[in-house]
Design a protein around this motif. Structure first.
Motif, PDB file in Angstrom:
ATOM      1  N   GLY A 151      -2.737  24.044   6.388  1.00  0.00           N
ATOM      2  CA  GLY A 151      -1.302  24.156   6.627  1.00  0.00           C
ATOM      3  C   GLY A 151      -0.695  22.878   7.178  1.00  0.00           C
ATOM      4  N   ASP A 152      -1.527  22.001   7.758  1.00  0.00           N
ATOM      5  CA  ASP A 152      -1.047  20.715   8.250  1.00  0.00           C
ATOM      6  C   ASP A 152      -0.712  19.809   7.068  1.00  0.00           C
ATOM      7  OD1 ASP A 152      -1.433  21.417  10.909  1.00  0.00           O
ATOM      8  OD2 ASP A 152      -3.377  20.410  11.071  1.00  0.00           O
ATOM      9  N   TYR A 153       0.170  18.859   7.305  1.00  0.00           N
ATOM     10  CA  TYR A 153       0.484  17.837   6.317  1.00  0.00           C
ATOM     11  C   TYR A 153      -0.132  16.527   6.761  1.00  0.00           C
ATOM     12  CZ  TYR A 153       3.787  20.909   4.003  1.00  0.00           C
ATOM     13  OH  TYR A 153       4.360  21.950   3.305  1.00  0.00           O
ATOM     14  N   CYS A 207       0.853  -1.197   0.000  1.00  0.00           N
ATOM     15  CA  CYS A 207       0.000   0.000   0.000  1.00  0.00           C
ATOM     16  C   CYS A 207       0.882   1.237   0.000  1.00  0.00           C
ATOM     17  CB  CYS A 207      -0.886   0.024   1.237  1.00  0.00           C
ATOM     18  SG  CYS A 207      -2.054  -1.322   1.290  1.00  0.00           S
ATOM     19  N   VAL A 208       0.502   2.213  -0.775  1.00  0.00           N
ATOM     20  CA  VAL A 208       1.273   3.448  -0.844  1.00  0.00           C
ATOM     21  C   VAL A 208       0.387   4.610  -0.436  1.00  0.00           C
ATOM     22  CG1 VAL A 208       2.541   5.007  -2.365  1.00  0.00           C
ATOM     23  CG2 VAL A 208       2.707   2.540  -2.692  1.00  0.00           C
ATOM     24  N   GLY A 209       0.870   5.408   0.498  1.00  0.00           N
ATOM     25  CA  GLY A 209       0.173   6.624   0.892  1.00  0.00           C
ATOM     26  C   GLY A 209       0.843   7.806   0.206  1.00  0.00           C
ATOM     27  N   LEU A 210       0.104   8.860   0.077  1.00  0.00           N
ATOM     28  CA  LEU A 210       0.591  10.067  -0.578  1.00  0.00           C
ATOM     29  C   LEU A 210       0.579  11.204   0.438  1.00  0.00           C
ATOM     30  CD1 LEU A 210       1.302  11.466  -3.304  1.00  0.00           C
ATOM     31  CD2 LEU A 210      -1.130  11.886  -3.570  1.00  0.00           C
ATOM     32  N   SER A 211       1.684  11.909   0.565  1.00  0.00           N
ATOM     33  CA  SER A 211       1.702  13.050   1.481  1.00  0.00           C
ATOM     34  C   SER A 211       1.083  14.253   0.785  1.00  0.00           C
ATOM     35  CB  SER A 211       3.133  13.364   1.920  1.00  0.00           C
ATOM     36  OG  SER A 211       3.928  13.716   0.825  1.00  0.00           O
ATOM     37  N   ALA A 212       0.365  15.065   1.553  1.00  0.00           N
ATOM     38  CA  ALA A 212      -0.317  16.224   0.989  1.00  0.00           C
ATOM     39  C   ALA A 212      -0.476  17.302   2.055  1.00  0.00           C
ATOM     40  CB  ALA A 212      -1.690  15.820   0.454  1.00  0.00           C
ATOM     41  N   LYS A 213      -0.576  18.544   1.595  1.00  0.00           N
ATOM     42  CA  LYS A 213      -0.782  19.687   2.489  1.00  0.00           C
ATOM     43  C   LYS A 213      -2.269  20.028   2.504  1.00  0.00           C
ATOM     44  CE  LYS A 213       0.807  24.384   3.338  1.00  0.00           C
ATOM     45  NZ  LYS A 213       1.727  25.430   2.876  1.00  0.00           N
ATOM     46  N   VAL A 214      -2.805  20.231   3.693  1.00  0.00           N
ATOM     47  CA  VAL A 214      -4.215  20.600   3.839  1.00  0.00           C
ATOM     48  C   VAL A 214      -4.386  22.060   3.442  1.00  0.00           C
ATOM     49  CG1 VAL A 214      -6.151  20.827   5.436  1.00  0.00           C
ATOM     50  CG2 VAL A 214      -4.569  18.903   5.670  1.00  0.00           C
ATOM     51  N   VAL A 215      -5.291  22.306   2.488  1.00  0.00           N
ATOM     52  CA  VAL A 215      -5.572  23.652   2.006  1.00  0.00           C
ATOM     53  C   VAL A 215      -6.823  24.214   2.681  1.00  0.00           C
ATOM     54  CG1 VAL A 215      -6.091  25.030  -0.051  1.00  0.00           C
ATOM     55  CG2 VAL A 215      -4.488  23.135  -0.203  1.00  0.00           C
ATOM     56  N   GLY A 216      -7.802  23.357   2.927  1.00  0.00           N
ATOM     57  CA  GLY A 216      -9.040  23.791   3.570  1.00  0.00           C
ATOM     58  C   GLY A 216      -9.793  22.606   4.136  1.00  0.00           C
ATOM     59  N   ASN A 269       4.678  15.704   9.750  1.00  0.00           N
ATOM     60  CA  ASN A 269       5.308  17.031   9.768  1.00  0.00           C
ATOM     61  C   ASN A 269       5.974  17.295   8.421  1.00  0.00           C
ATOM     62  OD1 ASN A 269       7.976  15.990   9.774  1.00  0.00           O
ATOM     63  ND2 ASN A 269       7.886  15.683  11.981  1.00  0.00           N
ATOM     64  N   GLY A 270       6.464  18.485   8.214  1.00  0.00           N
ATOM     65  CA  GLY A 270       7.060  18.879   6.942  1.00  0.00           C
ATOM     66  C   GLY A 270       8.252  18.020   6.554  1.00  0.00           C
ATOM     67  N   ASP A 271       9.048  17.564   7.541  1.00  0.00           N
ATOM     68  CA  ASP A 271      10.187  16.697   7.249  1.00  0.00           C
ATOM     69  C   ASP A 271       9.713  15.362   6.692  1.00  0.00           C
ATOM     70  OD1 ASP A 271      11.957  18.636   8.143  1.00  0.00           O
ATOM     71  OD2 ASP A 271      12.065  17.798  10.168  1.00  0.00           O
ATOM     72  N   ASP A 272       8.636  14.810   7.268  1.00  0.00           N
ATOM     73  CA  ASP A 272       8.057  13.561   6.771  1.00  0.00           C
ATOM     74  C   ASP A 272       7.577  13.737   5.337  1.00  0.00           C
ATOM     75  OD1 ASP A 272       8.446  12.319   9.250  1.00  0.00           O
ATOM     76  OD2 ASP A 272       6.428  12.830   9.947  1.00  0.00           O
ATOM     77  N   ASP A 273       6.985  14.896   5.036  1.00  0.00           N
ATOM     78  CA  ASP A 273       6.483  15.173   3.695  1.00  0.00           C
ATOM     79  C   ASP A 273       7.622  15.162   2.681  1.00  0.00           C
ATOM     80  OD1 ASP A 273       4.502  16.091   1.709  1.00  0.00           O
ATOM     81  OD2 ASP A 273       5.636  17.964   1.794  1.00  0.00           O
ATOM     82  N   ALA A 274       8.719  15.825   3.005  1.00  0.00           N
ATOM     83  CA  ALA A 274       9.868  15.875   2.090  1.00  0.00           C
ATOM     84  C   ALA A 274      10.446  14.481   1.878  1.00  0.00           C
ATOM     85  CB  ALA A 274      10.936  16.816   2.648  1.00  0.00           C
ATOM     86  N   GLU A 275      10.520  13.699   2.941  1.00  0.00           N
ATOM     87  CA  GLU A 275      11.039  12.327   2.826  1.00  0.00           C
ATOM     88  C   GLU A 275      10.128  11.464   1.964  1.00  0.00           C
ATOM     89  OE1 GLU A 275      12.203   8.513   5.650  1.00  0.00           O
ATOM     90  OE2 GLU A 275      12.009  10.491   6.548  1.00  0.00           O
ATOM     91  N   ALA A 276       8.810  11.619   2.114  1.00  0.00           N
ATOM     92  CA  ALA A 276       7.857  10.858   1.310  1.00  0.00           C
ATOM     93  C   ALA A 276       7.981  11.241  -0.162  1.00  0.00           C
ATOM     94  CB  ALA A 276       6.430  11.101   1.803  1.00  0.00           C
ATOM     95  N   ASP A 277       8.162  12.524  -0.446  1.00  0.00           N
ATOM     96  CA  ASP A 277       8.346  12.971  -1.842  1.00  0.00           C
ATOM     97  C   ASP A 277       9.601  12.351  -2.455  1.00  0.00           C
ATOM     98  OD1 ASP A 277       6.047  14.472  -1.742  1.00  0.00           O
ATOM     99  OD2 ASP A 277       7.078  16.391  -1.491  1.00  0.00           O
ATOM    100  N   ASP A 278      10.674  12.248  -1.650  1.00  0.00           N
ATOM    101  CA  ASP A 278      11.918  11.630  -2.141  1.00  0.00           C
ATOM    102  C   ASP A 278      11.691  10.160  -2.478  1.00  0.00           C
ATOM    103  OD1 ASP A 278      13.262  14.016  -1.844  1.00  0.00           O
ATOM    104  OD2 ASP A 278      14.208  13.441   0.078  1.00  0.00           O
ATOM    105  N   ALA A 313     -11.371  17.319   3.688  1.00  0.00           N
ATOM    106  CA  ALA A 313     -10.222  18.221   3.583  1.00  0.00           C
ATOM    107  C   ALA A 313      -9.841  18.365   2.116  1.00  0.00           C
ATOM    108  CB  ALA A 313      -9.044  17.668   4.372  1.00  0.00           C
ATOM    109  N   LEU A 314      -9.603  19.599   1.702  1.00  0.00           N
ATOM    110  CA  LEU A 314      -9.044  19.854   0.380  1.00  0.00           C
ATOM    111  C   LEU A 314      -7.533  19.822   0.567  1.00  0.00           C
ATOM    112  CD1 LEU A 314      -9.358  20.624  -2.609  1.00  0.00           C
ATOM    113  CD2 LEU A 314      -9.320  23.014  -1.881  1.00  0.00           C
ATOM    114  N   VAL A 315      -6.856  18.914  -0.153  1.00  0.00           N
ATOM    115  CA  VAL A 315      -5.420  18.768   0.002  1.00  0.00           C
ATOM    116  C   VAL A 315      -4.709  19.035  -1.315  1.00  0.00           C
ATOM    117  CG1 VAL A 315      -5.632  17.121   1.907  1.00  0.00           C
ATOM    118  CG2 VAL A 315      -5.459  16.255  -0.430  1.00  0.00           C
ATOM    119  N   ASP A 316      -3.462  19.440  -1.202  1.00  0.00           N
ATOM    120  CA  ASP A 316      -2.605  19.697  -2.352  1.00  0.00           C
ATOM    121  C   ASP A 316      -1.445  18.710  -2.285  1.00  0.00           C
ATOM    122  OD1 ASP A 316      -0.655  20.611  -4.141  1.00  0.00           O
ATOM    123  OD2 ASP A 316      -1.125  22.706  -3.773  1.00  0.00           O
TER     124      ASP A 316
END
Length: 68
Positions: free
Chosen positions: A39-41, A2-11, A54-63, A17-20
Motif C-alpha cells: 500500500g506504500d508508494y 536520471c528518472v525514477g518511476l513511482s510505484a505502489k507496493v503490492v507485496g 505519498n500518494g500526492d507525490d505519486d500523482a505528480e510524478a505520473d503527470d 518488493a513487488l510493485v505496480d
C-alpha cells in the motif's frame, strides 16, 4: 539525467518488493527502506526502491512522466 518511476507496493518478501507502476508489476530491491508495507508508494530507480513517497507525490510524478 536520471528518472525514477513511482510505484505502489503490492507485496514484500525477503528484501524484495513487488510493485505496480501504472499496471506493470515487477520486483525491485527494498533493502534501502525501513518499514515498507503493501500500500506504500515508492520511487524506483534502476530496480531499487530508493524513497518512500505519498500518494500526492505519486500523482505528480505520473503527470511529469506524461509530459515526457
Amino acid at each position: 539525467m536520471c528518472v525514477g518511476l513511482s510505484a505502489k507496493v503490492v507485496g514484500i518478501k525477503d528484501g524484495m518488493a513487488l510493485v505496480d507502476a501504472m499496471g506493470a508489476k515487477r520486483e525491485v530491491s527494498a533493502e534501502l527502506l525501513d518499514e515498507l508495507e503493501p500500500g506504500d508508494y515508492v520511487m524506483v530507480h534502476a530496480g531499487v526502491a530508493i524513497a518512500k513517497i505519498n500518494g500526492d507525490d505519486d500523482a505528480e510524478a505520473d503527470d511529469v512522466i506524461g509530459l515526457l
